[in-house]
Write a protein that holds these residues in place. Structure first.
Motif, PDB file in Angstrom:
ATOM      1  N   VAL A   1       0.848  -1.209   0.000  1.00  0.00           N
ATOM      2  CA  VAL A   1       0.000   0.000   0.000  1.00  0.00           C
ATOM      3  C   VAL A   1       0.876   1.249   0.000  1.00  0.00           C
ATOM      4  O   VAL A   1       0.596   2.219  -0.718  1.00  0.00           O
ATOM      5  CB  VAL A   1      -0.983  -0.016   1.194  1.00  0.00           C
ATOM      6  N   ILE A   2       1.956   1.238   0.745  1.00  0.00           N
ATOM      7  CA  ILE A   2       2.878   2.383   0.781  1.00  0.00           C
ATOM      8  C   ILE A   2       3.503   2.594  -0.593  1.00  0.00           C
ATOM      9  O   ILE A   2       3.656   3.735  -1.051  1.00  0.00           O
ATOM     10  CB  ILE A   2       3.946   2.191   1.879  1.00  0.00           C
ATOM     11  N   GLN A   3       3.842   1.519  -1.292  1.00  0.00           N
ATOM     12  CA  GLN A   3       4.392   1.647  -2.647  1.00  0.00           C
ATOM     13  C   GLN A   3       3.380   2.282  -3.598  1.00  0.00           C
ATOM     14  O   GLN A   3       3.728   3.153  -4.406  1.00  0.00           O
ATOM     15  CB  GLN A   3       4.822   0.281  -3.177  1.00  0.00           C
ATOM     16  N   ILE A   4       2.132   1.856  -3.496  1.00  0.00           N
ATOM     17  CA  ILE A   4       1.080   2.462  -4.330  1.00  0.00           C
ATOM     18  C   ILE A   4       0.940   3.944  -3.995  1.00  0.00           C
ATOM     19  O   ILE A   4       0.841   4.796  -4.891  1.00  0.00           O
ATOM     20  CB  ILE A   4      -0.254   1.704  -4.161  1.00  0.00           C
ATOM     21  N   ALA A   5       0.949   4.265  -2.690  1.00  0.00           N
ATOM     22  CA  ALA A   5       0.855   5.665  -2.273  1.00  0.00           C
ATOM     23  C   ALA A   5       2.002   6.484  -2.860  1.00  0.00           C
ATOM     24  O   ALA A   5       1.798   7.594  -3.358  1.00  0.00           O
ATOM     25  CB  ALA A   5       0.846   5.768  -0.755  1.00  0.00           C
ATOM     26  N   ASN A   6       3.198   5.941  -2.846  1.00  0.00           N
ATOM     27  CA  ASN A   6       4.364   6.658  -3.400  1.00  0.00           C
ATOM     28  C   ASN A   6       4.221   6.900  -4.898  1.00  0.00           C
ATOM     29  O   ASN A   6       4.573   7.968  -5.392  1.00  0.00           O
ATOM     30  CB  ASN A   6       5.657   5.888  -3.112  1.00  0.00           C
TER      31      ASN A   6
END
Length: 185
Positions: A108-113
């Motif tokens: 999810v953090i990768q998608i947010a980035n």
């Protein structure tokens, strides 16, 4: 109603910051049978004046009718139709996503980035993201996050300004009328 010629129109409206003004403006749309697609309201640099950003699907003749009706209202200082090619449109989207494992949180953090979203809350079972952008960016990120389980989602509605040095002006109202209205705030 023929919707073949309907397109999204963005209106920027300066109004008196007073109780009941938003209700007056929104009633105008319902009386005419138009659905407001997006609505955002907030004060401007002058606390006595609010800016309403309204998006509506209609044809060119209908938007002219809406603009003319808005300009007739005493509490409306200025109305501007914002052209899509020379305006900036953004909305804030908050999305709370299930993230019960470290691997899911990392994905999810990768998608947010990728979408330049901010992580604004973290718990052992969820992440909350904030995204600023247009509807295509918000919808693309939402589709990717659906696989993880969206717990909650909220959108502010579009806000918009014209690009460059252009500001909201309404040549059809006399300047003295605008100043007169401000004195009563």
């Amino acid at each position: 109603m023929n919707t073949a010629n309907h397109k999204r129109h963005t209106l920027s409206v300066l109004v008196e910051n007073a109780a009941g003004v938003l209700s007056q403006v929104s009633r105008l749309f319902s009386r005419k049978g138009y659905n407001i697609e997006s609505l955002a309201v907030g004060t401007t640099d002058d606390p006595g004046v609010s800016r309403i950003t309204i998006e509506v699907l209609c044809d060119d003749q209908q938007i002219e009718q809406i603009i003319n009706q808005l300009r007739k209202q005493y509490s409306v200082y200025s109305v501007r139709l914002l052209p899509p090619d020379s305006s900036i449109r953004r909305e804030l989207v908050l999305i709370k996503v299930q993230a019960e494992s470290r691997e899911v949180r990392n994905e999810v953090i990768q998608i947010a980035n990728i979408f330049r979203a901010s992580i604004i809350d973290v718990s052992l079972k969820s992440l909350t993201l904030a995204l600023i952008g247009d509807e295509t960016k918000a919808e693309a990120m939402q589709k990717l996050l659906e696989a993880f389980g969206i717990l909650e989602l909220v959108r502010t509605g579009m806000v918009a300004l014209e690009r460059g040095a252009y500001t909201i002006e309404d040549e059809t109202k006399e300047q003295t009328e605008f100043n007169l209205g401000k004195n009563f705030l």
